[in-house]
Design a protein around this motif. Sequence first.
Motif, PDB file in Angstrom:
ATOM      1  N   ARG A  34      -7.723   4.305   3.655  1.00  0.00           N
ATOM      2  CA  ARG A  34      -6.671   5.270   3.950  1.00  0.00           C
ATOM      3  C   ARG A  34      -7.256   6.489   4.646  1.00  0.00           C
ATOM      4  NH1 ARG A  34      -6.204   6.527  -2.304  1.00  0.00           N
ATOM      5  NH2 ARG A  34      -7.330   8.494  -2.420  1.00  0.00           N
ATOM      6  N   GLY A  35      -6.356   7.374   5.055  1.00  0.00           N
ATOM      7  CA  GLY A  35      -6.781   8.603   5.722  1.00  0.00           C
ATOM      8  C   GLY A  35      -7.604   8.306   6.956  1.00  0.00           C
TER       9      GLY A  35
ATOM     10  N   LYS B 150       9.220   6.294   6.928  1.00  0.00           N
ATOM     11  CA  LYS B 150       9.980   7.214   7.764  1.00  0.00           C
ATOM     12  C   LYS B 150      11.306   7.521   7.072  1.00  0.00           C
ATOM     13  CE  LYS B 150      11.844   3.362  10.457  1.00  0.00           C
ATOM     14  NZ  LYS B 150      13.207   3.103  10.037  1.00  0.00           N
TER      15      LYS B 150
ATOM     16  N   SER C 107      -8.822   4.805   7.703  1.00  0.00           N
ATOM     17  CA  SER C 107      -7.859   3.727   7.961  1.00  0.00           C
ATOM     18  C   SER C 107      -8.333   2.868   9.120  1.00  0.00           C
ATOM     19  CB  SER C 107      -6.488   4.306   8.332  1.00  0.00           C
ATOM     20  OG  SER C 107      -5.989   5.067   7.278  1.00  0.00           O
TER      21      SER C 107
ATOM     22  N   LEU D  22       7.937  14.279  19.044  1.00  0.00           N
ATOM     23  CA  LEU D  22       8.701  15.335  18.382  1.00  0.00           C
ATOM     24  C   LEU D  22       9.644  16.014  19.374  1.00  0.00           C
ATOM     25  CD1 LEU D  22       5.760  16.984  16.401  1.00  0.00           C
ATOM     26  CD2 LEU D  22       7.303  15.181  15.643  1.00  0.00           C
TER      27      LEU D  22
ATOM     28  N   LEU E 269      -6.386  15.668  18.952  1.00  0.00           N
ATOM     29  CA  LEU E 269      -6.932  14.981  17.778  1.00  0.00           C
ATOM     30  C   LEU E 269      -7.323  13.546  18.129  1.00  0.00           C
ATOM     31  CD1 LEU E 269      -4.540  16.208  14.915  1.00  0.00           C
ATOM     32  CD2 LEU E 269      -6.947  16.818  15.244  1.00  0.00           C
TER      33      LEU E 269
ATOM     34  N   GLY F  49       4.199  18.904  12.493  1.00  0.00           N
ATOM     35  CA  GLY F  49       4.114  17.551  13.042  1.00  0.00           C
ATOM     36  C   GLY F  49       3.880  16.445  12.033  1.00  0.00           C
ATOM     37  N   SER F  50       3.530  16.775  10.790  1.00  0.00           N
ATOM     38  CA  SER F  50       3.202  15.711   9.846  1.00  0.00           C
ATOM     39  C   SER F  50       4.452  14.952   9.411  1.00  0.00           C
ATOM     40  CB  SER F  50       2.489  16.273   8.622  1.00  0.00           C
ATOM     41  OG  SER F  50       1.231  16.768   8.995  1.00  0.00           O
ATOM     42  N   LEU F  51       4.220  13.719   8.991  1.00  0.00           N
ATOM     43  CA  LEU F  51       5.327  12.860   8.580  1.00  0.00           C
ATOM     44  C   LEU F  51       5.843  13.248   7.200  1.00  0.00           C
ATOM     45  CD1 LEU F  51       7.029  10.306   9.111  1.00  0.00           C
ATOM     46  CD2 LEU F  51       5.136   8.957   8.232  1.00  0.00           C
TER      47      LEU F  51
ATOM     48  N   ARG G  39       3.521  11.022  16.108  1.00  0.00           N
ATOM     49  CA  ARG G  39       4.033  12.389  16.154  1.00  0.00           C
ATOM     50  C   ARG G  39       3.958  13.012  17.537  1.00  0.00           C
ATOM     51  NH1 ARG G  39       6.913  11.449  12.219  1.00  0.00           N
ATOM     52  NH2 ARG G  39       7.366  13.629  11.794  1.00  0.00           N
TER      53      ARG G  39
ATOM     54  N   GLN H 252       2.032   3.850   1.447  1.00  0.00           N
ATOM     55  CA  GLN H 252       2.110   4.481   2.763  1.00  0.00           C
ATOM     56  C   GLN H 252       3.494   5.101   2.909  1.00  0.00           C
ATOM     57  OE1 GLN H 252       2.026   1.999   6.385  1.00  0.00           O
ATOM     58  NE2 GLN H 252       0.267   3.204   7.017  1.00  0.00           N
TER      59      GLN H 252
ATOM     60  N   ARG I 106       0.860  -1.187   0.000  1.00  0.00           N
ATOM     61  CA  ARG I 106       0.000   0.000   0.000  1.00  0.00           C
ATOM     62  C   ARG I 106       0.892   1.231   0.000  1.00  0.00           C
ATOM     63  NH1 ARG I 106      -1.858   1.591   4.935  1.00  0.00           N
ATOM     64  NH2 ARG I 106      -3.870   2.251   4.182  1.00  0.00           N
TER      65      ARG I 106
ATOM     66  N   SER J 101       4.663   7.431  13.280  1.00  0.00           N
ATOM     67  CA  SER J 101       3.321   7.845  12.865  1.00  0.00           C
ATOM     68  C   SER J 101       2.567   8.697  13.881  1.00  0.00           C
ATOM     69  CB  SER J 101       2.478   6.621  12.497  1.00  0.00           C
ATOM     70  OG  SER J 101       1.983   5.983  13.647  1.00  0.00           O
TER      71      SER J 101
ATOM     72  N   PRO K  48      15.213   9.174   8.388  1.00  0.00           N
ATOM     73  CA  PRO K  48      15.996   8.279   7.557  1.00  0.00           C
ATOM     74  C   PRO K  48      15.479   6.840   7.650  1.00  0.00           C
ATOM     75  CG  PRO K  48      17.166   8.767   9.591  1.00  0.00           C
ATOM     76  CD  PRO K  48      15.921   9.603   9.578  1.00  0.00           C
TER      77      PRO K  48
ATOM     78  N   CYS L 259      -2.583   9.245   3.498  1.00  0.00           N
ATOM     79  CA  CYS L 259      -2.360   7.791   3.576  1.00  0.00           C
ATOM     80  C   CYS L 259      -2.870   7.265   4.907  1.00  0.00           C
ATOM     81  CB  CYS L 259      -0.886   7.449   3.379  1.00  0.00           C
ATOM     82  SG  CYS L 259       0.191   7.709   4.799  1.00  0.00           S
ATOM     83  N   GLY L 260      -2.982   8.146   5.891  1.00  0.00           N
ATOM     84  CA  GLY L 260      -3.534   7.721   7.184  1.00  0.00           C
ATOM     85  C   GLY L 260      -2.486   7.286   8.176  1.00  0.00           C
ATOM     86  N   LYS L 261      -1.222   7.486   7.841  1.00  0.00           N
ATOM     87  CA  LYS L 261      -0.211   6.993   8.762  1.00  0.00           C
ATOM     88  C   LYS L 261      -0.038   7.931   9.963  1.00  0.00           C
ATOM     89  CE  LYS L 261       4.599   5.443   8.996  1.00  0.00           C
ATOM     90  NZ  LYS L 261       5.738   4.935   8.255  1.00  0.00           N
ATOM     91  N   CYS L 262       0.210   9.201   9.716  1.00  0.00           N
ATOM     92  CA  CYS L 262       0.473  10.062  10.867  1.00  0.00           C
ATOM     93  C   CYS L 262      -0.791  10.774  11.341  1.00  0.00           C
ATOM     94  CB  CYS L 262       1.601  11.049  10.563  1.00  0.00           C
ATOM     95  SG  CYS L 262       1.137  12.416   9.506  1.00  0.00           S
ATOM     96  N   THR L 263      -0.816  11.029  12.622  1.00  0.00           N
ATOM     97  CA  THR L 263      -2.014  11.549  13.276  1.00  0.00           C
ATOM     98  C   THR L 263      -2.416  12.943  12.781  1.00  0.00           C
ATOM     99  OG1 THR L 263      -1.158  10.367  15.175  1.00  0.00           O
ATOM    100  CG2 THR L 263      -3.093  11.733  15.535  1.00  0.00           C
ATOM    101  N   PRO L 264      -1.479  13.897  12.668  1.00  0.00           N
ATOM    102  CA  PRO L 264      -1.903  15.240  12.270  1.00  0.00           C
ATOM    103  C   PRO L 264      -2.638  15.239  10.933  1.00  0.00           C
ATOM    104  CG  PRO L 264       0.351  15.291  13.081  1.00  0.00           C
ATOM    105  CD  PRO L 264      -0.025  13.845  12.961  1.00  0.00           C
TER     106      PRO L 264
END
Lengths: 519, 950
Positions: free
Chosen positions: B195-196, A290, B199, B71, B111, A485-487, B68, A287, A285, B66, A292, A442-447
């Motif tokens: 997705r999004g 990360k 998900s 940070l 969130l 904050g986004s990936l 976050r 996605q 998929r 993922s 590095p 893609c739905g991976k990171c929360t923000p």
Amino acid sequence: MTAVRIFVPQDAAALAVGAGRVVSAIRAEALSRGLAIEIVRTGSRGMFWLEPLVEVDLPAGRIGYGKVTPKDVPGLFDAGFLQGGKHPLSVGIVADLPWLICQQRLTFARCGITAPLSLEDYQAHGGLVGLKAALAMAPAAIVEEVTKSGLRGRGGAGFPTGIKWRTAAAAEADRRYIVCNADEGDSGTFADRMLLEGDPFLLIEGMAIAGLAVGAEKGFVYIRSEYPHAFKTFYEAIRIAEEAGVLGSDILGSGKAFHLEARLGAGAYICGEETSLLESLEGKRGQVRKKPPLPAIEGLFNKPTVINNLLSLAAVPTILAEGADFYQAYGVGRSRGTMPIQLAGNIKHGGLIERAFGLTLRELVEDLGGGTLTGRPIRAVQVGGPLGAYWPTHLFDTCFEYEAFAAKGGMIGHGGIVVFDDTVDLARQARFALEFCAIESCGKCTPCRIGSTRGVEVMDRIMAGQDVVNQITLLQDLTELMRDGSLCALGGLTPMPVMSALTHFPEDFDRAPLAQAAE
Amino acid sequence: MSLIKEQDFGTPAVPLEKIGGELISLEIDGKEVLVPMGTSVMHAAAVAGVSVPKLCATDTLEAFGSCRLCLVEIEGRRGTPASCTTLVEPGMKVTTQNDRLAKLRRGVMELYISDHPLDCLTCSANGDCELQDMAGAVGLREVRYGYDGANHLRETKDQSNPYFTFEPSKCIVCSRCVRACEEVQGTFALTIQARGFDSKVSASAGELFLDSECVSCGACVDACPTATLMEKSVIDHGQPNRSVITTCAYCGVGCSFKAEMQGNTVVRMSPHKDGKANHGHSCVKGRFAWGYTTHRDRITKPMIRSSIHEPWQEVSWETAINHAASEFRRIQGKYGRNAIGGITSSRCTNEETFLVQKLIRAGFGNNNVDTCARVCHSPTGYGLKTAFGTSAGTQDFDSVMKSDVIMVIGANPTDGHPVFGSRLKKRLREGARLIVIDPRRIDLVRTPHVQAEYHLQLRPGTNVAVVNAIAHVIATEGMIDEAFVAERCDPADFAVWLDFIKRPENAPEAVEAMTGVPAAQIRGAARLYAMGGNGAIYYGLGVTEHSQGSTMVMGMANLAMATGNLGRDGVGVNPLRGQNNVQGACDMGSFPHELSGYRHVSDDATRHMFDQVWGVTLDKEPGLRIPNMLDAAVDGSFMGIYIQGEDIAQSDPNTQHVTAALAAMECVVIQDIFLNETANYAHVFLPGSSFLEKDGTFTNAERRISRVRKAIPPMAGKADWEVTVALAEALGYPMPYKHPSEIMDEIAALTPGFAGVSYDKLDAMGSIQWPCNDAAPQGTPTMHVNGFARGKGKFVVTAYVPTDERTGPRFPLLLTTGRILSQYNVGAQTRRTANSVWHDQDVLEIHPHDAEHRGIRDGDVVMLASRSGETALTARISERMQPGVVYTTFHHPLSGANVVTTDNSDWATNCPEYKVTAVEVRQTNHQSHWQEEYEQFRQDTRRIATVAAE
């Protein structure tokens, strides 16, 4: 009697406005009139407001007839268009049109002129010179040449291409890959598609050079799934190049190998993000990965991978053929070379302009673009795709180049410019940006995953005039979170259109509550 | 004792040796810290004692980046990189706490909580929820988005799995479950669907967990930071409040677990991250199938009866023990000292096993002691001792992570040794290459991201021909590691072997027809094993349970010596041992000819040492093996037996012979937690204790001695070792131990390889791999590093001799037996758990060609008949089989798989030839005669007299 050569684009933009039917009509008419003609299908010149643009090959040059419909065809024959006869649709000698004269076409030099799948045509117009030059050079020298040219990533990030190549070349591995990102999904962009359809061998040549430079023997071109014509043309171009020995295990008899594969994209905007693209190429998929590790160190199948935008790779043959200094001479500041700029949206002259960096936004949209199609005043332009900033007219004197744009809170992205007239609602556009992010995340990171959906909800409240002051504060906090904050760049850049709209067009956000508005 | 929570460093530790030992110094919130290069900033912060908020990171999984929440700011760098995915650099200055970061983290939590149920007080994860912890840590005070927006609160709960629930409304989509399934377990059953914002975690393609490819290893449940994946036992009981670290009582992997308790109730068995055999992983059996320990079938009162046709009478411990003792003495008086014997248990602890053999040797006064290893890995003991000098595997499990070529022979690790199987698959995904030698297409041959380069699908019974052919290729194609052989092996033996192995009859082409394996495949596999880098052999009962089991073990040892694949990490010859303590039972002197540490009873010096400590004079003659005891019983010269934790009536071959022998005895004493099948023939039943009810140690397949710790009191009042002590005392041979640690001290004093082992050291080190003595005070992960235990490695000529068990017109098919993931051995434990939802009956797998030929359809009842007997089973058509070979398991007593197997056995050790039985299969509409009779008999003989009201 020698047949008259007629050029009609096979570009999807021309086909969409009837180029195919025009070709049929011309053939039928010629047959019934007993006239010998030869129709050559080309790419597009990039003047979309003139498509279908029919060009007749005459000693003086190619005479063009724009916006031709099948109904116009008998009239064209009556007017003697095969000899360049006068007709209301005539635009004269195409190459002399101001739109083309003012351009500096390096990458798109052949597009619209040659038959895309004719390798002879390609070579007759300067093709393969760069590859031949590269074959005579040491790999490190190729990388050095590209570095010296000042070429930067045309996908939007503007990272120096030569540095990326050097990193991949230096990474220890038993194999490396070249990946071309042709998942062109930005609104208002079409340069990749035009090139794949109009001059595919240029990309093949650029990728082969990249392969020689970094020691990769295999390349992949990831083509947007909504580009069936481009995919078909490019797929065929690979076959022809393999047959002719331009690709394969012994390219141009050099003993060096480079194999290429075209892959159809997975139909998601996020697959244009380089790490998602690599995941997708691997059959997973789309996605975001990360970083590095950087793809140049661990990319496709965990091997060092040069992943470049199509326009970056397509600029390479020119650099190798003409030298880094030649290419580097174009442009301003740290933005060197030419940029294929795509004008779209509510614009009179929509299409592709390749120019050295340095024109102002105003020159691009007002002078070359001719203002809006509706004739109303321009209120805003969005540059750099759906995640690019909205520009108000008072910033139109900004120079079109990486640093100047960044300094004003925008980006040039993949070079797409979308024009809006004074009827645009920038609050709605801000909501659209968040909605786009919500749909394409893609739905991976929360923000990005939750934030984009919440952002749409916040915009709905603002547009309904509910608790506007607090909701705008919340919107600012949310966009700050998404930005920092986004990936990846999808979530990270979505704030750009939202905040540029809010900053430059605050009046559109200052909504009265709906109930009051109704009174 | 309180609840143990291992520290979570967020991302895996970087092994120092992997990066050449370079440490990097950096500063985190002003604190200097030294960590290996390649470490994440998050991990470094944890080492420095700085806690960075996190949700998607956990140190059993690779960094993902993922959530976050983690940070940080780094001096000289733009933005706020995630500390989990950012690697340390020398001199880096990291800030983990400031106003900007606090605001971002609060924003992330705002969130999360905008799409999460607000039922913390009634949530099953209350008190053990990372989301809850993080909301507290970042100081979330309000959710400005409100709770009316888009959400997942109405998602339905999946309760299909018997052991855990999946509640998507509580999911934060951190992908820890998905990653655990991929990285730790290697099953790839889970994915993120859509997705999004849409998900969602999905089992297979949006199926219920029970219907999906999930193998219920529990890795996802462990990884879940919320109540989304939650043990049903925790939902029922609430959070545990104390932990007892102990060792799993299922297979020979010997996983370390935390028994998590509320008072004397086990709430959860949680794999222990510090466990060196399992590193925090588990399988469906150890993780979930512990409910048998409190099953209503548990027998908790001693019972006796005068005849097996009488119902059982519950009696006091004293009565039962005295009855058994007087019966044994009576029999010895009547039939002679050697007319009784005993069987030690591979399920019990080292200490208990040691006591049983001591009781027999010192108390009974003979050497008639044997153990279940007789029927599984006795050829391993014999073969490896002959070749290398030690009756055990050469490596630790971690060694596989350094293997380049892995040869799996006659083993099915993903079912039989799942936790090791997962590690093996991880290594294969990293690029190691795989050779499988097995008559069946086991899962490893092709499973997600794993594919065997060679699958030598041989005919059952032709192992030795194949291994010789591999060695032939190595010898004739110049692939022998001459230097290794010259330095480490006996030259005379080698010369003889070399001459033998080069003979044309050992060539792949010569054995192709017989083995069914194309010669080119054997040649390819041989070249790969010999030349592909570190070559490791892992094998199971498919090697040992043959008429040439011992020969095959030595054949593999020859291969490893010839290619120099011994004496370092990543190589070796490794038995995957079946039972939790089968290695230990063998080590403890359970064989009739060997005292602890594999020393022969005829060795005067050893025996005299025991004589002194035990205060007796031991018999110098080896005693009877199990098959000899059974034969002698039928003959009338062996009339009493003490069997601890072993069910020979179900597990041993040729059931009708076994039961005839048992029925002929005058006193059968069974010590077990259930009335097993052997107890149907018993006169005294001594209730046993489960692994949760006693202290002791188990030794796993990698020679790792691990503590078993008492979590709850013995249900019957006595731990197994205490029962043996009582029996010894009643026999007039007192064993005044107060605690199993004293037994271990005696073992250490009497056994050179255990000399350095003590409970104190085990508590300090967690576990120890023997040999552990003055030469190796910390134990021995890898054997034979500087030379073989026996001195020079011994090449043994391994001529192939076909088994006597032949197919023919009456019995044209070959039956081979084995086991499956969800059930364990004779099923006494797992059949008494919800594991039966995956396997409620034994089935006969048959190739479509053989089935069609016989008019058999999938699901038909068929009669499986051999020269020994017949039994009816349900047929399953399966292309895992090769034509001509059928397969079944023996987890259910009435399946009668061992009614069909024969008396044939290994020439050296009498290990039964379970893996090769000539059979015929035909359609039927009834049970076999044996099944009908046995079912009736079973009902009669298991009656327990109701105590009359006083």
